[in-house]
Motif scaffolding. Structure first.
Motif, PDB file in Angstrom:
ATOM      1  N   ASP A 149       0.816  -1.208   0.000  1.00 19.27           N
ATOM      2  CA  ASP A 149       0.000   0.000   0.000  1.00 19.27           C
ATOM      3  C   ASP A 149       0.854   1.263   0.000  1.00 19.27           C
ATOM      4  O   ASP A 149       0.499   2.266  -0.629  1.00 19.27           O
ATOM      5  CB  ASP A 149      -0.936   0.006   1.202  1.00 19.27           C
ATOM      6  CG  ASP A 149      -1.826  -1.222   1.246  1.00 19.27           C
ATOM      7  OD1 ASP A 149      -2.460  -1.527   0.212  1.00 19.27           O
ATOM      8  OD2 ASP A 149      -1.884  -1.890   2.291  1.00 19.27           O
ATOM      9  N   LEU A 150       1.984   1.240   0.696  1.00 16.54           N
ATOM     10  CA  LEU A 150       2.860   2.397   0.740  1.00 16.54           C
ATOM     11  C   LEU A 150       3.742   2.516  -0.499  1.00 16.54           C
ATOM     12  O   LEU A 150       4.399   3.547  -0.685  1.00 16.54           O
ATOM     13  CB  LEU A 150       3.754   2.329   1.986  1.00 16.54           C
ATOM     14  CG  LEU A 150       3.051   2.553   3.336  1.00 16.54           C
ATOM     15  CD1 LEU A 150       3.986   2.204   4.489  1.00 16.54           C
ATOM     16  CD2 LEU A 150       2.576   4.000   3.458  1.00 16.54           C
ATOM     17  N   GLY A 151       3.771   1.481  -1.322  1.00 21.39           N
ATOM     18  CA  GLY A 151       4.599   1.511  -2.527  1.00 21.39           C
ATOM     19  C   GLY A 151       6.077   1.381  -2.237  1.00 21.39           C
ATOM     20  O   GLY A 151       6.910   1.956  -2.945  1.00 21.39           O
ATOM     21  N   LEU A 152       6.425   0.596  -1.202  1.00 23.56           N
ATOM     22  CA  LEU A 152       7.825   0.423  -0.835  1.00 23.56           C
ATOM     23  C   LEU A 152       8.490  -0.589  -1.751  1.00 23.56           C
ATOM     24  O   LEU A 152       7.857  -1.565  -2.174  1.00 23.56           O
ATOM     25  CB  LEU A 152       7.936  -0.055   0.619  1.00 23.56           C
ATOM     26  CG  LEU A 152       7.360   0.867   1.698  1.00 23.56           C
ATOM     27  CD1 LEU A 152       7.467   0.205   3.060  1.00 23.56           C
ATOM     28  CD2 LEU A 152       8.054   2.206   1.695  1.00 23.56           C
ATOM     29  N   PRO A 153       9.770  -0.407  -2.050  1.00 29.49           N
ATOM     30  CA  PRO A 153      10.491  -1.433  -2.818  1.00 29.49           C
ATOM     31  C   PRO A 153      10.639  -2.711  -2.011  1.00 29.49           C
ATOM     32  O   PRO A 153      10.446  -2.727  -0.781  1.00 29.49           O
ATOM     33  CB  PRO A 153      11.848  -0.772  -3.109  1.00 29.49           C
ATOM     34  CG  PRO A 153      11.983   0.305  -2.094  1.00 29.49           C
ATOM     35  CD  PRO A 153      10.604   0.766  -1.773  1.00 29.49           C
ATOM     36  N   GLN A 154      11.021  -3.799  -2.678  1.00 30.15           N
ATOM     37  CA  GLN A 154      11.067  -5.100  -2.032  1.00 30.15           C
ATOM     38  C   GLN A 154      11.990  -5.103  -0.821  1.00 30.15           C
ATOM     39  O   GLN A 154      11.599  -5.504   0.258  1.00 30.15           O
ATOM     40  CB  GLN A 154      11.522  -6.165  -3.049  1.00 30.15           C
ATOM     41  CG  GLN A 154      10.469  -6.516  -4.089  1.00 30.15           C
ATOM     42  CD  GLN A 154       9.248  -7.177  -3.476  1.00 30.15           C
ATOM     43  OE1 GLN A 154       9.377  -8.063  -2.631  1.00 30.15           O
ATOM     44  NE2 GLN A 154       8.074  -6.765  -3.902  1.00 30.15           N
ATOM     45  N   ASN A 155      13.200  -4.640  -0.976  1.00 28.88           N
ATOM     46  CA  ASN A 155      14.179  -4.660   0.106  1.00 28.88           C
ATOM     47  C   ASN A 155      14.418  -3.241   0.610  1.00 28.88           C
ATOM     48  O   ASN A 155      15.534  -2.730   0.589  1.00 28.88           O
ATOM     49  CB  ASN A 155      15.485  -5.288  -0.393  1.00 28.88           C
ATOM     50  CG  ASN A 155      16.361  -5.769   0.740  1.00 28.88           C
ATOM     51  OD1 ASN A 155      15.972  -5.716   1.907  1.00 28.88           O
ATOM     52  ND2 ASN A 155      17.547  -6.222   0.410  1.00 28.88           N
ATOM     53  N   TYR A 156      13.344  -2.597   1.074  1.00 31.28           N
ATOM     54  CA  TYR A 156      13.414  -1.177   1.434  1.00 31.28           C
ATOM     55  C   TYR A 156      14.304  -0.911   2.638  1.00 31.28           C
ATOM     56  O   TYR A 156      14.860   0.191   2.776  1.00 31.28           O
ATOM     57  CB  TYR A 156      12.006  -0.638   1.695  1.00 31.28           C
ATOM     58  CG  TYR A 156      11.313  -1.218   2.909  1.00 31.28           C
ATOM     59  CD1 TYR A 156      11.334  -0.563   4.132  1.00 31.28           C
ATOM     60  CD2 TYR A 156      10.633  -2.427   2.836  1.00 31.28           C
ATOM     61  CE1 TYR A 156      10.699  -1.080   5.242  1.00 31.28           C
ATOM     62  CE2 TYR A 156       9.997  -2.954   3.938  1.00 31.28           C
ATOM     63  CZ  TYR A 156      10.037  -2.291   5.137  1.00 31.28           C
ATOM     64  OH  TYR A 156       9.415  -2.825   6.239  1.00 31.28           O
ATOM     65  N   LEU A 157      14.477  -1.902   3.533  1.00 32.35           N
ATOM     66  CA  LEU A 157      15.313  -1.693   4.709  1.00 32.35           C
ATOM     67  C   LEU A 157      16.788  -1.538   4.351  1.00 32.35           C
ATOM     68  O   LEU A 157      17.551  -0.905   5.095  1.00 32.35           O
ATOM     69  CB  LEU A 157      15.145  -2.854   5.694  1.00 32.35           C
ATOM     70  CG  LEU A 157      13.769  -2.979   6.355  1.00 32.35           C
ATOM     71  CD1 LEU A 157      13.721  -4.207   7.254  1.00 32.35           C
ATOM     72  CD2 LEU A 157      13.425  -1.727   7.150  1.00 32.35           C
TER      73      LEU A 157
END
Length: 491
Positions: free
Chosen positions: A160-168
């Motif tokens: 929902d936030l549109g974060l990439p797969q490995n955002y961390l």
């Protein structure tokens, strides 16, 4: 002491809200909105499809045996048998036997979906989009009471936030002045580093600041869209008008001074939910995920009341086997108003999902509606730099009147969507029958035209004799003279 219905409502703090009454609660009836239902239903299998796509792409060979996909069915959220799901989208997945002797079929991605995936990667890597995602995370942290959010909750909201797969690893370290990870990735939390007064303004308050000189504590009405056929009881209408006139408490403000079961508290909870949905790229999310973040914020029960009492602000769709909360003002006739590069990419995936191939040509399936074609067309125009589209709007309009209703899609269009793959097979079959019929007609016509002179003339004569009536020819003068001479000789 029992009060009459018209004096139950009290606006001072500490009083129970009018909508706590059972009679008033039943006065608000749910009205289905076909346009918003379609906006939810059209993305039914998009998330599991992209999960499988990402899993295949992560492999060095860029392919996977179907048995591995079946083993990860639950984590990939595949709704049916994996092999049936894969074969449902031949324009996305290609099934083959490695070396021609494989026992289990292997799955790889088609070139078309790889092209979209490359464009999606460019969106995630662009500086402008990364800044947008960082702002979303920062605003969500500022809404949180402790200015922290567990990583497991962010993983639920990643789509929902549109974060990439490995955002961390790829996003968070690039913004050390905004947030940081505390603890391990599995059980850790994302913590706010620096408060931003510039971003700590709700989208509703920001829209009103520029136009009407809005200041803190002023009454502020929520934008609403009443679905076609929605009716409101007079008592509920009175309560609704008074509720809209209550002071607006920003979701970034501390609201602990508000009593939990009051209209003022519910309006603040509505402001929090309104802001969170605006942070989501699609302006919608599954109800369980919304209640999950609500539980962490300590206002889960208030979120439930807001969803129950304000369907004209937050629409609850029961499509795709679950409940989805949709921000009504963000959609127009089932299409998202705000322009977002990631949603443009998802629209391209949807268009490819509902495309089949026949004789090397792409054929759109019957489930692809005019809305989806328009969304895909807008996406291609926006990527090409065309900013003149009517649907592009960088801000969400907050001025709607009660007369603005969403008629949504027609029943016929929705039925075509439900048809799915069956509709595509029927469309292809009809196309083949028409092609075969036209070919046979041309063949018969050519055969009769190329007959011998006599046979051709007789065939044409027989054909015309069936359709044209015989018309008696008029007698000329010579014929009359010949007849009179025959009568004289006989006499």
């Amino acid at each position: 002491m029992k009060f009459p219905n018209h004096v139950i409502h009290r606006r001072h703090r500490g009083s129970r809200s009018f909508m706590d009454g059972a009679a008033a609660t039943t006065a608000i009836k749910f009205v289905r909105d076909r346009g918003l239902d379609h906006a939810v239903e059209r993305e039914k299998n998009l998330r599991p499809l992209l999960n499988v796509k990402n899993l295949i792409k992560s492999e060095p060979s860029k392919s996977l045996p179907i048995s591995i996909i079946a083993q990860n069915k639950d984590s990939l959220k595949i709704p049916s048998r994996p092999i049936e799901f894969i074969r449902k989208y031949p324009s996305v997945f290609h099934e083959f036997l490695p070396g021609g002797i494989g026992i289990h079929p292997h799955i790889k991605l088609t070139q078309e979906v790889l092209d979209i995936d490359a464009d999606e990667h460019l969106v995630y890597e662009s500086d402008s989009y990364r800044q947008l995602v960082a702002d979303r995370l920062l605003k969500l942290l500022m809404i949180s009471r402790m200015n922290k959010i567990p990583i497991n909750i962010l993983d639920k909201l990643k789509w929902d936030l549109g974060l990439p797969q490995n955002y961390l690893k790829t996003l968070v370290p690039d913004f050390p002045d905004c947030f940081r990870v505390v603890g391990s990735n599995e059980s850790g939390q994302l913590e706010l580093v620096c408060w931003s007064d510039e971003l700590a303004v709700s989208i509703l308050g920001k829209a009103m600041e520029g136009g009407s000189g809005y200041s803190k504590g002023m009454p502020l009405a929520f934008p609403v869209k009443f679905s076609k056929g929605f009716e409101m009881d007079k008592k509920v209408k009175k309560w609704w008008d008074d509720w809209q006139k209550l002071p607006y408490v920003s979701p970034y403000e501390n609201a602990l001074h508000l009593s939990p079961k009051t209209d003022e508290s519910d309006k603040w909870a509505a402001a929090v939910l309104h802001e969170i949905l605006n942070l989501f790229v699609a302006k919608k999310a599954e109800r369980d995920d919304v209640l999950c973040i609500g539980e962490y914020l300590g206002i889960r029960s208030r979120f439930k009341r807001v969803l129950l009492h304000h369907p004209h602000i937050f629409y609850l769709s029961s499509k795709i086997g679950t409940y989805t909360v949709v921000l009504k003002e963000a959609y127009k006739r089932g299409l998202l108003i705000e322009n977002n590069p990631l949603m443009n990419i998802r629209n391209r995936y949807l268009h490819l999902m509902h495309t089949v191939k026949e004789h090397g040509k792409d054929i759109s399936m019957s489930s692809v509606t005019n809305q989806e074609k328009k969304a895909a067309s807008n996406a291609s125009k926006k990527e090409a730099g065309d900013d003149d589209s009517e649907e592009e709007n960088n801000g969400v309009s907050v001025t709607f009147s009660g007369s603005e209703t969403e008629n949504g899609d027609s029943d016929e269009e929705e039925d075509r969507f439900k048809g799915g793959r069956r509709g595509s097979r029927e469309a292809v079959a009809v196309s083949r029958r028409r092609t075969t019929t036209s070919r046979s007609k041309r063949k018969n016509g050519d055969f009769e035209t190329h007959l011998g002179d006599g046979e051709g003339e007789r065939a044409m004569g027989r054909r015309h004799s069936r359709t044209k009536p015989k018309v008696p020819q008029p007698l000329n003068a010579s014929t009359n003279v010949h007849r009179r001479s025959q009568q004289r000789s006989s006499s």
